[in-house]
Design a protein around this motif. Structure first.
Motif, PDB file in Angstrom:
ATOM      1  N   UNK A   1      -9.355 -15.375  -2.744  1.00 14.91           N
ATOM      2  CA  UNK A   1     -10.338 -16.167  -2.534  1.00 14.91           C
ATOM      3  C   UNK A   1     -11.625 -15.434  -3.318  1.00 14.91           C
ATOM      4  N   UNK A   2     -12.698 -15.355  -4.023  1.00 15.53           N
ATOM      5  CA  UNK A   2     -13.764 -14.298  -3.645  1.00 15.53           C
ATOM      6  C   UNK A   2     -14.443 -14.613  -2.096  1.00 15.53           C
ATOM      7  N   UNK A   3     -15.014 -13.511  -2.264  1.00 14.82           N
ATOM      8  CA  UNK A   3     -15.561 -13.493  -0.826  1.00 14.82           C
ATOM      9  C   UNK A   3     -14.686 -14.112   0.714  1.00 14.82           C
ATOM     10  N   UNK A   4     -13.107 -12.916   0.042  1.00 12.65           N
ATOM     11  CA  UNK A   4     -12.412 -12.947   0.878  1.00 12.65           C
ATOM     12  C   UNK A   4     -12.701 -11.358   1.812  1.00 12.65           C
ATOM     13  N   UNK A   5     -12.224 -11.335   2.486  1.00 20.65           N
ATOM     14  CA  UNK A   5     -11.771  -9.850   2.821  1.00 20.65           C
ATOM     15  C   UNK A   5     -10.322  -9.626   3.637  1.00 20.65           C
ATOM     16  N   UNK A   6      -9.811  -8.562   2.631  1.00 17.37           N
ATOM     17  CA  UNK A   6      -8.549  -8.000   2.414  1.00 17.37           C
ATOM     18  C   UNK A   6      -7.705  -6.999   3.937  1.00 17.37           C
ATOM     19  N   UNK A   7      -6.947  -7.519   4.316  1.00 16.58           N
ATOM     20  CA  UNK A   7      -6.366  -6.451   5.306  1.00 16.58           C
ATOM     21  C   UNK A   7      -4.821  -5.426   4.720  1.00 16.58           C
ATOM     22  N   UNK A   8      -4.625  -4.910   4.699  1.00 14.15           N
ATOM     23  CA  UNK A   8      -3.672  -4.174   4.859  1.00 14.15           C
ATOM     24  C   UNK A   8      -3.560  -2.625   6.217  1.00 14.15           C
ATOM     25  N   UNK A   9      -2.028  -3.176   6.803  1.00 11.73           N
ATOM     26  CA  UNK A   9      -2.208  -2.447   8.116  1.00 11.73           C
ATOM     27  C   UNK A   9      -0.900  -1.628   7.464  1.00 11.73           C
ATOM     28  N   UNK A  10      -0.327  -0.604   7.424  1.00  7.62           N
ATOM     29  CA  UNK A  10       0.356   0.041   7.368  1.00  7.62           C
ATOM     30  C   UNK A  10       1.664   1.086   8.449  1.00  7.62           C
ATOM     31  N   UNK A  11       2.528   0.710   8.733  1.00  9.21           N
ATOM     32  CA  UNK A  11       3.584   2.260   9.288  1.00  9.21           C
ATOM     33  C   UNK A  11       4.518   2.448   8.524  1.00  9.21           C
ATOM     34  N   UNK A  12       4.622   3.438   7.036  1.00 12.53           N
ATOM     35  CA  UNK A  12       5.752   4.075   6.672  1.00 12.53           C
ATOM     36  C   UNK A  12       6.152   5.229   7.260  1.00 12.53           C
ATOM     37  N   UNK A  13       6.932   5.322   6.677  1.00 11.94           N
ATOM     38  CA  UNK A  13       8.073   7.240   6.996  1.00 11.94           C
ATOM     39  C   UNK A  13       8.430   7.613   6.043  1.00 11.94           C
ATOM     40  N   UNK A  14       8.097   8.738   6.947  1.00 15.41           N
ATOM     41  CA  UNK A  14       8.627  10.365   6.296  1.00 15.41           C
ATOM     42  C   UNK A  14       9.228  11.059   7.178  1.00 15.41           C
ATOM     43  N   UNK A  15      10.611  11.385   7.186  1.00 16.98           N
ATOM     44  CA  UNK A  15      11.487  12.008   7.675  1.00 16.98           C
ATOM     45  C   UNK A  15      11.209  11.812   8.953  1.00 16.98           C
TER      46      UNK A  15
END
Length: 389
Positions: free
Chosen positions: A240-254
């Motif tokens: 919704x307008x006014x929201x703060x979206x946070x994404x926290x990722x732990x991806x893997x490479x090799x």
């Protein structure tokens, strides 16, 4: 941060031999005849044995690091072909699962061959370690090697894995680049009206498109001016307008993780959200300024805590960062009570959080590596201004 070339996958045999030699020097100082390792990162650290098959809890896996000589793998026969592609040559197998004797006798016989009588067999025993075998099998193993003492590893594995080689750091740096490219594309998948769970699914897709091998960890949240926590599963509620979206990722490479997050404003952010984001950037910089060889983990905590709480001693999150490598979180922890001394080659996260309103927080995280001078930021640094979607 300019793009970097993909590192070579795997490691040369010399890297593994150096790891074993360092372990054996430490084992000698601690009076250990062998180490017995049972978890995925421990086994992979010395062998390079990389497989998703560890997701199955059915079979136990063992690696013995003797006081001298090369490690010995004692593993289910299903893994022999893949282990045979590593530098390990002494591979002993049994047909698993075996409900009567699931590798315990074979492990005991190998330990007796290596240690003889009267030796000390170390198993990782400190904080953030565990033994991946049933308690009944541990009891049986102790009885079968009763002339040897099974004891802790004197912190050897933790000390070894805390300090990364340049080849390990290169893999983490590349994983951070992949994640950074995915974060730069969040505007393609998120905005007002988009369900949060859809954003989560699509962001994992972006990570894979940009080169991740897999995405074992994705957390986050969304809400007006902030979110309630950083570990809840995504809901189908729309942004919704006014929201703060946070994404926290732990991806893997090799086989190596990145772990950092980003905050996004859904529409123009409020003054409170903008101020909180700026304060988080200030805290990250304070943590980086304190992150020098010889400093303690607690010093980094206090530097950031002074900014986000005024020095109150932390929040309900418990810590403000941690180690990073083959696992999403490793030793040390940025807490007031952790006096681990920082060394060159440690890869760490700086993760301050701040209260925006009752029940609403903002968290920010960056990945760094300790160098002789100022730390290198492995993650592409975020702006003090919230990006607007």
């Amino acid at each position: 941060m300019s793009p970097i070339t993909s590192p070579e996958r795997g490691f040369p045999t010399a890297e593994y031999k150096q790891r074993a030699a360092r372990a054996q020097t430490m084992m000698k100082a601690s009076g250990l005849s062998a180490l017995v390792l049972t978890t995925e990162p421990e086994v992979r650290y010395f062998t390079g044995y990389l497989t998703r098959f560890w997701e199955s809890p059915t079979r136990p896996w063992f690696l013995i690091v003797p006081a001298s000589g090369d490690p010995v793998a004692v593993i289910p026969s299903i893994g022999a072909a893949l282990m045979g592609k590593t530098w390990i040559t002494d591979i002993r197998t049994w047909s698993a699962p075996d409900l009567v004797d699931d590798g315990v006798s074979l492990l005991a016989d190998t330990l007796l061959e290596i240690c003889g009588d009267g030796g000390s067999i170390g198993m990782p025993s400190g904080h953030e370690t565990h033994v991946r075998m049933p308690y009944d099998d541990i009891t049986r193993l102790k009885a079968l090697v009763s002339k040897n003492a099974i004891t802790g590893d004197a912190g050897i594995m933790r000390a070894l894995r805390m300090v990364k080689s340049e080849l390990e750091i290169a893999k983490i740096r590349y994983a951070c680049q992949i994640s950074g490219r995915a974060f730069a594309r969040v505007g393609e998948i998120a905005g007002a009206g988009v369900p949060l769970d859809q954003v989560f699914r699509r962001f994992q897709g972006l990570c894979l498109e940009e080169g991740a091998d897999w995405v074992p960890y994705l957390a986050g949240g969304a809400g007006p001016d902030g979110y309630a926590d950083v570990i809840s599963p995504a809901t189908p509620d729309p942004l919704l307008p006014g929201d703060i979206l946070m994404l926290d990722t732990g991806l893997v490479w090799d086989g190596y993780f990145c772990d950092f997050d980003r905050n996004f404003a859904i529409g123009p952010p409020s003054d409170a959200a903008k101020a909180a984001q700026a304060r988080l950037m200030e805290a990250v910089q304070a943590g980086a300024d304190a992150a020098r060889p010889g400093a303690r983990a607690s010093d980094i905590f206090h530097a950031m805590d002074k900014i986000v709480t005024g020095g109150a001693g932390g929040s309900e999150a418990g810590r403000l960062g941690h180690g990073l490598g083959m696992q999403l979180t490793e030793w040390p922890s940025f807490i007031a009570g952790d006096d681990t001394v920082l060394e060159e080659g440690m890869v760490l996260t700086l993760e301050p959080g701040i209260d925006v309103a009752p029940g609403r927080i903002l968290v920010h995280e960056e990945d760094i590596v300790i160098t002789a001078g100022a730390p290198e930021f492995l993650s592409p640094r975020a702006s003090a201004d919230l990006p607007i979607l």
